[in-house]
Design an enzyme around this catalytic site. Structure first.
Site, PDB file in Angstrom:
ATOM      1  N   LYS A  87      46.824  29.082  37.792  1.00 45.70           N
ATOM      2  CA  LYS A  87      47.022  30.536  37.882  1.00 45.70           C
ATOM      3  C   LYS A  87      48.421  30.857  37.357  1.00 45.70           C
ATOM      4  CE  LYS A  87      45.805  34.004  41.343  1.00 45.70           C
ATOM      5  NZ  LYS A  87      45.790  34.239  42.781  1.00 45.70           N
TER       6      LYS A  87
HETATM    7  C1  E4P Z   1      43.963  36.710  44.109  1.00 42.38           C
HETATM    8  O1  E4P Z   1      43.856  36.053  43.108  1.00 42.38           O
HETATM    9  C2  E4P Z   1      45.089  37.628  44.349  1.00 42.38           C
HETATM   10  O2  E4P Z   1      46.271  36.915  44.422  1.00 42.38           O
HETATM   11  C3  E4P Z   1      44.812  38.413  45.608  1.00 42.38           C
HETATM   12  O3  E4P Z   1      43.493  38.942  45.545  1.00 42.38           O
HETATM   13  C4  E4P Z   1      45.827  39.505  45.849  1.00 42.38           C
HETATM   14  O4  E4P Z   1      45.390  40.260  46.953  1.00 42.38           O
HETATM   15  P1  E4P Z   1      46.336  41.288  47.749  1.00 42.38           P
HETATM   16  O5  E4P Z   1      46.631  42.442  46.853  1.00 42.38           O
HETATM   17  O6  E4P Z   1      45.512  41.672  48.950  1.00 42.38           O
HETATM   18  O7  E4P Z   1      47.588  40.526  48.128  1.00 42.38           O
END
Ligand code: E4P
Length: 218
Positions: A87
């Site tokens: 990622k």
């Molecule tokens: C996933 O890949 C993201 O990091 C996550 O969905 C972010 O979510 P949030 O906005 O609730 O922190």
């Protein structure tokens, strides 16, 4: 549409997996910290534990923000398991690294996507997934689902193979709306997936069936 669970909590991942509908997992540094997972060795072991539970892709986020750092961190993460997807943040050094990873058969998830232009660049660089954060866009009184529609249109226009991984999901209706638009994947807290199970007419109907069965079998 694929369902990923957006957590680093092993119990939740096991529960989602046991439902039989889980296609993968996403994590981020905040979700790892929430589980108290700190230090490189513990983080790597935790990713291994997640990979041992699920059969699909597991996103593991890099901390570096320079090309060399992202590449060496990503290569180390990718060695943990074939399921690991590196990622990478949506920054120029990240785009360069995504191009490198795509040329070296390492899967990537370009994270922190907040505009169609960012998604287009990530797809051109060869990202496996792009993660538009729809909840965070809604949080600032804008329209996260509109962004998913725009990215869908652009990717379909050019037949990009990059998958739209709708992230920052705030509830079950986000999941339904993403499915209507044609998002390839949603990553969501388990509680939103479980909310999809519920309907009062199902509860009433099941109670009636069981009551009628029991009447006849007294
Ligand atoms: C996933 O890949 C993201 O990091 C996550 O969905 C972010 O979510 P949030 O906005 O609730 O922190």
């Amino acid at each position: 549409m694929k369902f990923f669970v957006d957590t680093a909590n092993l119990k939740e991942i096991e529960e989602a997996h046991s439902l039989g509908i889980l296609d993968g997992v996403t994590t981020n540094p905040s979700l790892m910290a929430k589980e108290g997972i700190t230090g490189k060795a513990n983080i790597i072991k935790h990713y291994k534990d997640i990979c041992d539970i699920v059969s699909g892709d597991v996103s593991a986020e890099v901390i570096s923000t320079d090309f060399g750092g992202i590449v060496s961190e990503g290569e180390e993460l990718a060695k943990i398991d074939d399921k690991i997807v590196v990622k990478v943040p949506m920054i120029s050094e990240g785009i360069k690294a995504i191009k490198y990873f795509s040329q070296n058969s390492i899967k990537t998830n370009c994270t922190l996507i907040f505009s169609a232009g960012q998604a287009l660049l990530a797809a051109k660089a060869g990202a496996t997934y792009v993660s538009p954060f729809i909840g965070r866009i809604d949080d600032i009184s804008s329209n996260g689902l509109q962004l998913i529609s725009e990215i869908r249109l652009i990717f379909d226009n050019y037949n990009y193979k990059t998958e739209i991984l709708s992230a920052s999901i705030r509830g079950p209706m986000h999941i339904i709306d993403c499915a209507k638009i044609g998002s390839d994947v949603v990553t969501t807290p388990l509680k939103s997936i479980k909310s999809l199970l519920n309907h009062p007419l199902t509860d009433i109907g099941l109670k009636k069936f069981l009551d009628d069965y029991n009447k006849g079998n007294k």
